[in-house]
Scaffold this motif. Structure first.
Motif, PDB file in Angstrom:
ATOM      1  N   GLU A 169       0.621  -0.979   0.210  1.00 26.63           N
ATOM      2  CA  GLU A 169       0.033   0.242   0.039  1.00 26.63           C
ATOM      3  C   GLU A 169       1.047   1.276   0.045  1.00 26.63           C
ATOM      4  O   GLU A 169       0.404   2.109  -0.575  1.00 26.63           O
ATOM      5  N   LYS A 170       2.437   0.785   1.033  1.00 32.60           N
ATOM      6  CA  LYS A 170       2.577   2.563   1.119  1.00 32.60           C
ATOM      7  C   LYS A 170       3.692   2.567   0.204  1.00 32.60           C
ATOM      8  O   LYS A 170       4.431   3.060  -0.230  1.00 32.60           O
ATOM      9  N   ARG A 171       4.059   1.703  -0.975  1.00 36.35           N
ATOM     10  CA  ARG A 171       4.706   1.577  -1.638  1.00 36.35           C
ATOM     11  C   ARG A 171       6.424   1.747  -1.561  1.00 36.35           C
ATOM     12  O   ARG A 171       7.062   1.912  -2.105  1.00 36.35           O
ATOM     13  N   SER A 172       6.601   0.682  -0.382  1.00 35.71           N
ATOM     14  CA  SER A 172       7.965   0.939   0.720  1.00 35.71           C
ATOM     15  C   SER A 172       8.322  -0.427   0.848  1.00 35.71           C
ATOM     16  O   SER A 172       7.214  -1.126   0.197  1.00 35.71           O
ATOM     17  N   PRO A 173      10.192  -0.242   1.044  1.00 31.25           N
ATOM     18  CA  PRO A 173      10.570  -2.081   1.542  1.00 31.25           C
ATOM     19  C   PRO A 173      10.322  -2.826   2.665  1.00 31.25           C
ATOM     20  O   PRO A 173       8.874  -1.897   3.021  1.00 31.25           O
ATOM     21  N   CYS A 174      10.184  -4.233   2.547  1.00 30.74           N
ATOM     22  CA  CYS A 174       9.464  -4.817   3.943  1.00 30.74           C
ATOM     23  C   CYS A 174      10.428  -5.824   4.099  1.00 30.74           C
ATOM     24  O   CYS A 174      11.255  -5.907   3.635  1.00 30.74           O
ATOM     25  N   ILE A 175      11.022  -5.256   5.466  1.00 31.02           N
ATOM     26  CA  ILE A 175      11.866  -5.880   5.678  1.00 31.02           C
ATOM     27  C   ILE A 175      11.891  -7.128   6.886  1.00 31.02           C
ATOM     28  O   ILE A 175      10.913  -6.907   8.378  1.00 31.02           O
ATOM     29  N   VAL A 176      12.009  -8.383   7.540  1.00 32.96           N
ATOM     30  CA  VAL A 176      11.238  -9.380   8.533  1.00 32.96           C
ATOM     31  C   VAL A 176      12.714  -9.329   9.402  1.00 32.96           C
ATOM     32  O   VAL A 176      14.110 -10.004   8.035  1.00 32.96           O
ATOM     33  N   PHE A 177      13.204  -9.485  10.440  1.00 27.98           N
ATOM     34  CA  PHE A 177      13.383  -9.602  11.681  1.00 27.98           C
ATOM     35  C   PHE A 177      13.189 -11.738  11.971  1.00 27.98           C
ATOM     36  O   PHE A 177      12.070 -11.316  12.722  1.00 27.98           O
TER      37      PHE A 177
END
Length: 310
Positions: A152-160
């Protein structure tokens, strides 16, 4: 004599005794070194002498990643707390209550939205202290919500990732989170947005078999245990002795399972560079003011963003 021994001396000891916090000292699991907790905390939970990476809580992790240690907590849909009415030695609902009191988290996954070196990003963090970071319905909803928000925000997703696997108290409903999170990752990929996974100690079980190994870039912290089944189970299955360091981050990097092993002190700038590269964004000069200006964060969306953390 008994009065002096049984009454006077205990009262004197109670007056002179100083209360010592239980976590004043931390013993390094690698070297056995004793270190002040405050020194470890200020060093991002890395033992100064041995560089051993201790487990890091969800809130501390978000503080270490976002600019000015500021972000918006992402609201996650509610789920049925005990769908199977499960009970072993204790009721499942009681275990959840204890975990929430211990960690101040609603479940094992926390999602934040903010800026990483000036660029918006969604960060999803698993906290191993919450029932071993196990993946249940609430955790699955949080991960899916984080991936949807990134689209939705057109941003990267970082998962820890930090987990012992699926949560047995939720049975098949827990295992259903594996395909659900995998589909959500595929939706992010179809939107041509970066998905970066940081594997921390430990990342095992069904989490490794799903979203934790699907990143565009796979990063691991030094010495992190990463695998599906335990080493002893594998040895009993194949009837062979496993090599030294098997399932550790460095071994997996040498054998092509992950892309990078990054020290925690270098993790934030590394993630920022990867996000700029994958988003085709220009390099920016990073400044770290003491106080966050009013426009330091992306505008919140009331539908998906909760109030900033206390």
């Amino acid at each position: 004599m008994n009065w002096i021994t049984n009454v006077v001396r205990p009262k004197i000891r109670s007056i002179l005794r100083r209360e010592t916090p239980e976590n004043l000292w931390i013993k390094c699991p690698d070297s056995g070194q004793l270190v002040f907790y405050k020194d470890v905390e200020s060093n991002q939970f890395v033992i100064p002498g041995s560089n051993y990476h201790m487990r890091m809580g969800a809130v501390a992790r978000l503080k270490s990643i976002f600019d000015n240690e500021t972000w918006f907590d992402v609201a996650v849909p509610d789920v049925t707390p005990d769908p199977l009415k499960f009970r072993d030695e204790r009721k499942y609902v009681d275990r959840i209550k204890d975990a929430r009191a211990k960690t101040n988290l609603n479940d094992s996954v926390k999602v934040g939205y903010g800026k990483l070196e000036g660029a918006p990003a969604v960060v999803v963090v698993q906290d191993f202290d919450f029932m071993g970071g196990s993946l249940g319905m609430a955790a699955g909803e949080a991960i899916v919500k984080g991936l949807e928000l990134a689209v939705e925000k057109r941003s990267p997703c970082i998962v820890f990732a930090a987990s012992g696997g699926a949560r047995m108290q939720e049975g098949i409903l827990s295992l259903m989170q594996l395909p659900r999170t995998t589909v959500a990752v595929q939706i992010l990929r179809e939107a041509k947005l970066p998905y970066i996974v940081v594997l921390t100690n430990p990342t095992t079980g069904g989490v490794t078999a799903s979203y934790a190994m699907l990143g565009d870039v796979q990063i691991a912290e030094p010495g992190a245990l990463i695998g599906f089944a335990g080493a002893r189970v594998i040895e009993q299955t194949i009837r062979e002795k496993l090599p030294e360091g098997f399932q550790r981050a460095e071994y997996l990097k040498d054998h092509g399972m992950i892309d990078m092993v990054v020290h925690r002190h270098e993790l934030r700038p590394t993630l920022a560079r990867l996000c700029r590269l994958l988003m085709k964004a220009p390099a920016v000069e990073v400044q770290a003011p003491k106080s966050a200006p009013a426009d330091a964060l992306p505008p919140p969306d009331p539908a998906v963003i909760a109030a900033p953390p206390a």
